[in-house]
Design a protein around this motif. Structure first.
Motif, PDB file in Angstrom:
ATOM      1  N   ASN A  41      -8.989  -7.102  -2.629  1.00 32.90           N
ATOM      2  CA  ASN A  41      -9.138  -6.233  -1.445  1.00 32.90           C
ATOM      3  C   ASN A  41      -8.329  -4.954  -1.620  1.00 32.90           C
ATOM      4  N   SER A  42      -7.116  -5.104  -2.146  1.00 32.79           N
ATOM      5  CA  SER A  42      -6.268  -3.922  -2.348  1.00 32.79           C
ATOM      6  C   SER A  42      -6.881  -2.993  -3.394  1.00 32.79           C
ATOM      7  N   VAL A  43      -7.451  -3.568  -4.452  1.00 32.10           N
ATOM      8  CA  VAL A  43      -8.075  -2.738  -5.488  1.00 32.10           C
ATOM      9  C   VAL A  43      -9.256  -1.963  -4.891  1.00 32.10           C
TER      10      VAL A  43
ATOM     11  N   GLY B 156      -4.786 -17.551   2.169  1.00 34.10           N
ATOM     12  CA  GLY B 156      -4.659 -16.170   1.700  1.00 34.10           C
ATOM     13  C   GLY B 156      -5.482 -15.253   2.586  1.00 34.10           C
ATOM     14  N   THR B 157      -6.072 -14.220   1.963  1.00 35.17           N
ATOM     15  CA  THR B 157      -6.883 -13.286   2.750  1.00 35.17           C
ATOM     16  C   THR B 157      -8.371 -13.604   2.626  1.00 35.17           C
ATOM     17  N   HIS B 158      -8.695 -14.847   2.187  1.00 35.79           N
ATOM     18  CA  HIS B 158     -10.101 -15.168   1.955  1.00 35.79           C
ATOM     19  C   HIS B 158     -10.986 -15.045   3.190  1.00 35.79           C
TER      20      HIS B 158
ATOM     21  N   GLY C 108       0.428  -7.586  -1.168  1.00 38.21           N
ATOM     22  CA  GLY C 108      -0.497  -8.458  -0.458  1.00 38.21           C
ATOM     23  C   GLY C 108       0.214  -9.506   0.379  1.00 38.21           C
ATOM     24  N   THR C 109      -0.514 -10.563   0.684  1.00 35.97           N
ATOM     25  CA  THR C 109      -0.004 -11.532   1.649  1.00 35.97           C
ATOM     26  C   THR C 109       0.649 -12.749   0.992  1.00 35.97           C
ATOM     27  N   LEU C 110       0.471 -12.942  -0.326  1.00 31.27           N
ATOM     28  CA  LEU C 110       0.976 -14.165  -0.957  1.00 31.27           C
ATOM     29  C   LEU C 110       2.024 -13.924  -2.039  1.00 31.27           C
TER      30      LEU C 110
HETATM   31  N1  UDP Z   1      -2.704  -5.672   4.034  1.00 36.88           N
HETATM   32  C1  UDP Z   1      -2.502  -4.786   5.078  1.00 36.88           C
HETATM   33  N2  UDP Z   1      -1.220  -4.394   5.339  1.00 36.88           N
HETATM   34  C2  UDP Z   1      -0.150  -4.805   4.641  1.00 36.88           C
HETATM   35  C3  UDP Z   1      -0.372  -5.706   3.552  1.00 36.88           C
HETATM   36  C4  UDP Z   1      -1.665  -6.109   3.277  1.00 36.88           C
HETATM   37  O1  UDP Z   1      -3.450  -4.355   5.760  1.00 36.88           O
HETATM   38  O2  UDP Z   1       0.959  -4.386   4.966  1.00 36.88           O
HETATM   39  C5  UDP Z   1      -4.102  -6.085   3.752  1.00 36.88           C
HETATM   40  C6  UDP Z   1      -4.717  -5.241   2.661  1.00 36.88           C
HETATM   41  O3  UDP Z   1      -5.269  -4.058   3.193  1.00 36.88           O
HETATM   42  C7  UDP Z   1      -5.750  -6.162   2.056  1.00 36.88           C
HETATM   43  C8  UDP Z   1      -5.165  -7.549   2.298  1.00 36.88           C
HETATM   44  O4  UDP Z   1      -4.116  -7.409   3.260  1.00 36.88           O
HETATM   45  O5  UDP Z   1      -6.982  -6.035   2.742  1.00 36.88           O
HETATM   46  C9  UDP Z   1      -4.586  -8.160   1.029  1.00 36.88           C
HETATM   47  O6  UDP Z   1      -5.634  -8.632   0.274  1.00 36.88           O
HETATM   48  P1  UDP Z   1      -5.607  -8.692  -1.286  1.00 36.88           P
HETATM   49  O7  UDP Z   1      -6.908  -9.257  -1.750  1.00 36.88           O
HETATM   50  O8  UDP Z   1      -5.255  -7.364  -1.842  1.00 36.88           O
HETATM   51  O9  UDP Z   1      -4.396  -9.635  -1.623  1.00 36.88           O
HETATM   52  P2  UDP Z   1      -3.991 -11.138  -1.199  1.00 36.88           P
HETATM   53  O10 UDP Z   1      -3.164 -11.020   0.030  1.00 36.88           O
HETATM   54  O11 UDP Z   1      -5.270 -11.898  -0.979  1.00 36.88           O
HETATM   55  O12 UDP Z   1      -3.208 -11.615  -2.364  1.00 36.88           O
END
Ligand code: UDP
Length: 445
Positions: A346-348, A17-19, A273-275
């Motif tokens: 991260n988004s929050v 994930g984005t960890h 997000g990414t997942l």
């Molecule tokens: N993100 C981004 N551009 C995108 C989609 C996501 O920069 O088009 C970044 C977003 O800013 C955030 C991270 O990806 O920093 C997603 O982290 P988040 O904790 O919100 O969600 P996860 O992907 O871990 O479920």
């Protein structure tokens, strides 16, 4: 200065994930503040794109047990199960490589993603401090720490009332049983994720020198107090997106220039997000709701193939759908009036520190608690209560948050949180002080 006089900080990422991103962000900050000669080693399964080759932080690869032939097609639970079988040997091997490469300079502190509960044992073996970083929301961290107590009090099956308020824990007042991360009061804690989080809740209070959290003091005062009583040092050092704004991403699809065309607070930003992945049916509902609302939108969507026929054409004057948006930057743009997301932490953080109200469609993990915090604790957004999005509830929520009077009040409250966050990273602010305390622990030999 001999190598015995210098610190060597190892940063151990949870590689899914984005960890890795917030840990790297923290590492870059530590590296730029540490005394000259301090070594930083970053251990993950792949080199982060945002880590330049000439960085003060050196990268070391760990095996994650994945099969390259099935990349991207493995269920996250299975991915974690296979990965955990590689631990702790994979990290130990990479730590040896890091020591070798810097001329035998021994590791003097380990900063690791909090998910890596076994790092306490590695740190004890090395005779050094262990500082975990919790990258998710503080509410879910507290819930994990109280897993055993919650299971005893609420039960672990049908007897649990999903609407019971968790007010018996002051930090979780306003959250309900149904908002808790999966497995805390359901399931048997033997799954790969559930057991990882349960072990974490036991090991971190037992042996971590400090806990670093990507939040800031005052956002949840009761949680601040509870964590301060549980750990040797509880250090809210965030928001990391404000502490390290240097990690700006390129704007490959000119999203920021596109936003320039719109009135202040008029555009909805959409990303999960990414997942998180929407079903095709829900994606169609969301698109139809956006269309029906008339609200301009910027949508980060990797696979637009499932959008309704003609949608992109019909909305081309007020909608932009691209595979990647420099999100943290986009949310700061004055044109953005709301952010619709899965409520990844991260988004929050990026939304509230930009003063942007939210529409929440949580899926799993800490997202349900994050969404509850947004809509009911801070009151800076709405959550789709029945879980999924429909065209009607999307159109209604868009109008409420982007256009309506209630949205204006949410924006005011979000602006107050933005100011609190900004204060915490100003000179003398709480996150700056906590960061200094963290640096002292990290560079101690
Ligand atoms: N993100 C981004 N551009 C995108 C989609 C996501 O920069 O088009 C970044 C977003 O800013 C955030 C991270 O990806 O920093 C997603 O982290 P988040 O904790 O919100 O969600 P996860 O992907 O871990 O479920």
């Amino acid at each position: 200065m001999g190598s015995a006089d210098r610190s060597h900080v190892a940063l151990l990422a949870f590689p899914f994930g984005t960890h890795a991103a917030p840990l790297l962000s923290l590492g870059l900050n530590l590296a730029s503040s540490a005394p000259h000669g301090t070594t930083f080693s970053f251990l993950s399964n792949r080199r982060p794109v945002s880590l330049p080759p000439n960085s003060a932080i050196k990268f070391y690869e760990i095996a994650d047990g994945s099969d390259p032939e099935h990349e991207g097609h493995v269920h996250p639970e299975e991915e974690v199960r296979v990965f955990m079988e590689e631990t702790p040997g994979n990290y130990k091997k990479a730590l040896e490589a890091a020591v070798d490469r810097c001329g035998g300079q021994r590791v003097t502190c380990i900063v690791a993603d909090a998910f890596l509960w076994f790092v306490g044992d590695i740190a004890a073996e090395f005779g050094v401090h262990w500082v975990p970083l919790w990258t998710g929301g503080p509410c879910s961290f507290l819930a994990h720490l109280y897993t055993d107590m919650l299971r005893n009090k609420i039960g672990t099956g049908k007897e649990a009332d999903p609407d019971e308020d968790l007010q018996f824990l002051p930090g979780l007042s306003g959250f309900r049983v149904r908002d808790l991360p999966d497995d805390i009061v359901t399931g048997d804690l033997t799954g790969a994720f559930a057991s990882l989080l349960h072990r974490m809740s036991i090991e971190i209070p037992r042996s971590a020198a400090a806990i670093a959290i990507n939040t800031f003091e005052g956002l949840h005062p009761d949680i601040d107090a509870d964590l301060a009583s549980k750990f040797k040092k509880s250090l809210p050092i965030g928001p990391l997106n404000l502490l390290n704004p240097t990690l700006n991403q390129p704007d490959r699809f000119s999203c920021l220039a596109w936003l320039d065309k719109f009135e202040p607070h008029s555009v909805a930003y959409v990303s999960f997000g990414t997942l998180a992945a929407l079903t095709e049916a829900e994606l169609v509902e969301l698109a139809s709701g956006l269309e029906q609302s008339g609200v301009p939108f910027l949508w980060s969507l990797k696979e637009p193939g499932q959008l309704p026929a003609g949608f992109l054409d019909r909305t081309k004057d007020r909608g932009l759908v691209v595979p990647w948006v420099p999100q943290a930057e986009a949310l700061k743009h004055v044109a953005v009036g709301a952010s619709l997301s899965h409520c990844g932490w991260n988004s929050v953080m990026e939304s509230v520190t930009s003063g942007v109200p939210m529409l929440c469609r949580p899926f799993l993990g800490d997202q349900t608690m994050n969404a509850r915090a947004v809509s009911h604790v801070w009151k800076v957004g709405v959550t789709f209560e029945n879980g999924t999005m429909t065209r009607a509830n999307v159109a209604e929520a868009m109008k409420k948050v982007v256009v309506g009077e209630e949205g204006r009040k949410m924006r005011e409250r979000a602006a107050a949180i933005r100011e609190m966050a900004a204060g915490s990273v100003r000179p003398g602010g709480s996150s700056v002080q906590n960061f200094k305390a963290l640096l002292d622990i990290v560079i101690a030999r």
